[in-house]
Write a protein that holds these residues in place. Structure first.
Motif, short mmCIF file in Angstrom:
data_model
loop_
_atom_site.label_atom_id
_atom_site.label_comp_id
_atom_site.label_asym_id
_atom_site.label_seq_id
_atom_site.Cartn_x
_atom_site.Cartn_y
_atom_site.Cartn_z
N UNK A 75 -3.94 -39.67 0.12
CA UNK A 75 -3.81 -39.73 -1.33
C UNK A 75 -2.50 -40.41 -1.70
N UNK A 76 -2.58 -41.37 -2.59
CA UNK A 76 -1.39 -42.10 -3.02
C UNK A 76 -0.51 -41.15 -3.82
N UNK A 77 0.77 -41.04 -3.47
CA UNK A 77 1.65 -40.11 -4.19
C UNK A 77 1.89 -40.55 -5.62
N UNK A 78 2.26 -39.61 -6.43
CA UNK A 78 2.56 -39.92 -7.83
C UNK A 78 3.82 -40.78 -7.91
N UNK A 79 3.87 -41.59 -8.94
CA UNK A 79 5.04 -42.42 -9.21
C UNK A 79 6.11 -41.57 -9.88
N UNK A 80 7.39 -41.80 -9.57
CA UNK A 80 7.94 -42.78 -8.63
C UNK A 80 7.79 -42.35 -7.18
N UNK A 81 7.76 -43.32 -6.30
CA UNK A 81 7.61 -43.06 -4.88
C UNK A 81 8.94 -42.66 -4.25
N UNK A 82 8.88 -42.04 -3.07
CA UNK A 82 10.12 -41.57 -2.43
C UNK A 82 11.03 -42.72 -1.99
N UNK A 83 12.30 -42.43 -2.00
CA UNK A 83 13.30 -43.42 -1.59
C UNK A 83 14.34 -42.75 -0.70
N UNK A 84 14.79 -43.46 0.32
CA UNK A 84 15.90 -43.00 1.15
C UNK A 84 16.96 -44.08 1.14
N UNK A 85 18.19 -43.70 1.36
CA UNK A 85 19.29 -44.66 1.33
C UNK A 85 19.10 -45.71 2.43
N UNK A 156 12.74 -51.55 -7.54
CA UNK A 156 13.46 -50.48 -8.25
C UNK A 156 12.49 -49.66 -9.09
N UNK A 157 11.59 -50.35 -9.78
CA UNK A 157 10.64 -49.67 -10.65
C UNK A 157 9.69 -48.77 -9.88
N UNK A 158 9.46 -49.10 -8.61
CA UNK A 158 8.53 -48.32 -7.79
C UNK A 158 9.13 -46.98 -7.38
N UNK A 159 10.46 -46.90 -7.31
CA UNK A 159 11.10 -45.69 -6.77
C UNK A 159 11.91 -44.90 -7.80
N UNK A 160 11.89 -45.32 -9.05
CA UNK A 160 12.63 -44.60 -10.09
C UNK A 160 11.75 -44.41 -11.32
N UNK A 161 12.05 -43.40 -12.11
CA UNK A 161 11.30 -43.18 -13.34
C UNK A 161 11.71 -44.23 -14.38
#
Length: 310
Positions: A75-85, A156-161
């Protein structure tokens, strides 16, 4: 005196015997070939006639039936997607490499998304970075928004609200308009052959320029004027490759700050733009000049008028 007919009968007898022997041999040979074929390549000695009736017919080849099991998609996770440094310097190098692969927009986007694919895996494994190829040359060569910015903004838009994305995009856009590009770091990487490409379009330290605008048209024009190189030269292309790495690296620096709760915007609109926006902003009073909108440096394209020119 010998009977001539007897000689003929003897010859016919010998000939008849030879034919019978030949036919018998042919039948045995055919049986051997049949058994050889039945054994699918394995040699078999033909059985005697007494056992022929007990022979089992050649079995048909068995078809192996495999059950096709369809992989159930995650299942595709809800937006925004996870981010790691991420490491900004590795992103800088990958952005430069990505430009060599498929130009600026792809390069900046791929540098970030491919790194997240390596660190996180799914769902980043499902995104084709080629979807960003359209942005090359300011979108299909139109010279509008710089492709490196375009690709970085998408990541950026993919990983932040939405609210956070606008703040980071605003900061990155402002940084681009005020920063001499390509950076000294990228120039040094090229001179030392520290980028990830094998052959360089140019490995010299290239001239820097400040675009004052996020537009590809303005950015390229100002750099060509500062460097003396034509827009179709390998040096200009190399400049955009290094710039792509610089933009992707800066985007990751800002995202890393956000993850650490340390992001603080520093960009401020130019004084000329602020003055123009006193009247010309997104509003509902046309007569008061509210018939446009924007944040770019107005005086790059427009002459000052009214009280602005006094």
């Amino acid at each position: 005196m010998a009977d001539p007919k007897a000689g003929k009968r003897q010859r016919r007898g010998r000939e008849g015997l030879s034919r019978r022997e030949f036919l018998a041999g042919a039948v045995i040979g055919a049986g051997a070939v049949s058994l050889f074929s039945c054994a699918q390549g394995q040699f078999m000695v033909p059985a005697p006639e007494s056992a022929a009736a007990e022979e089992t017919p050649c079995p048909e080849a068995k078809t192996e039936i495999k059950e096709v099991v369809k992989e159930v998609p995650q299942e595709v996770p809800e937006w925004p997607w996870p981010y790691v440094k991420l490491d900004p310097e590795m992103i800088r190098k990958k952005g430069h490499l990505g430009y060599y692969k498929a130009h600026c927009c792809y390069g900046a986007f791929w540098a970030i998304i491919d790194s997240l694919r390596e660190e996180i895996g799914f769902p980043y494994t499902q995104i084709p970075a080629e979807m960003m190829i359209y942005g090359a040359g300011g979108v299909a060569g139109w010279g509008t928004l710089c492709g490196a910015l375009n690709g970085a903004f998408a990541a950026i838009n993919l990983v932040t609200d939405e609210k956070t994305c606008k703040k980071i995009v605003h900061e990155l856009m402002g940084w681009y308009t005020e920063t001499p590009l390509p950076t000294e770091i990228s120039n040094q990487y090229a001179v030392e052959h520290a980028f990830l490409v094998e052959e360089y379009k140019s490995d010299e330290a290239l001239a820097q320029s400040v675009a004052g605008s996020p537009l590809c048209h303005v950015s390229v024009t100002k750099w060509c004027q500062a460097s003396g190189y034509a827009s179709g030269s390998p040096e200009r292309s190399e400049r955009c490759g290094r710039l792509t790495g610089d933009v992707a690296a800066r985007a990751v620096e800002l995202l890393n700050q956000y993850i650490d709760n340390a992001f603080e915007p520093t960009f401020e609109l130019p004084a000329g733009t602020t003055a123009c926006r006193a009247c010309h902003f997104k509003g509902k009073d046309y007569d008061q000049g509210q018939f446009t909108r924007g944040k770019m440096d107005c005086l790059q394209c427009h002459e000052p008028h009214g009280s602005h020119g006094e």
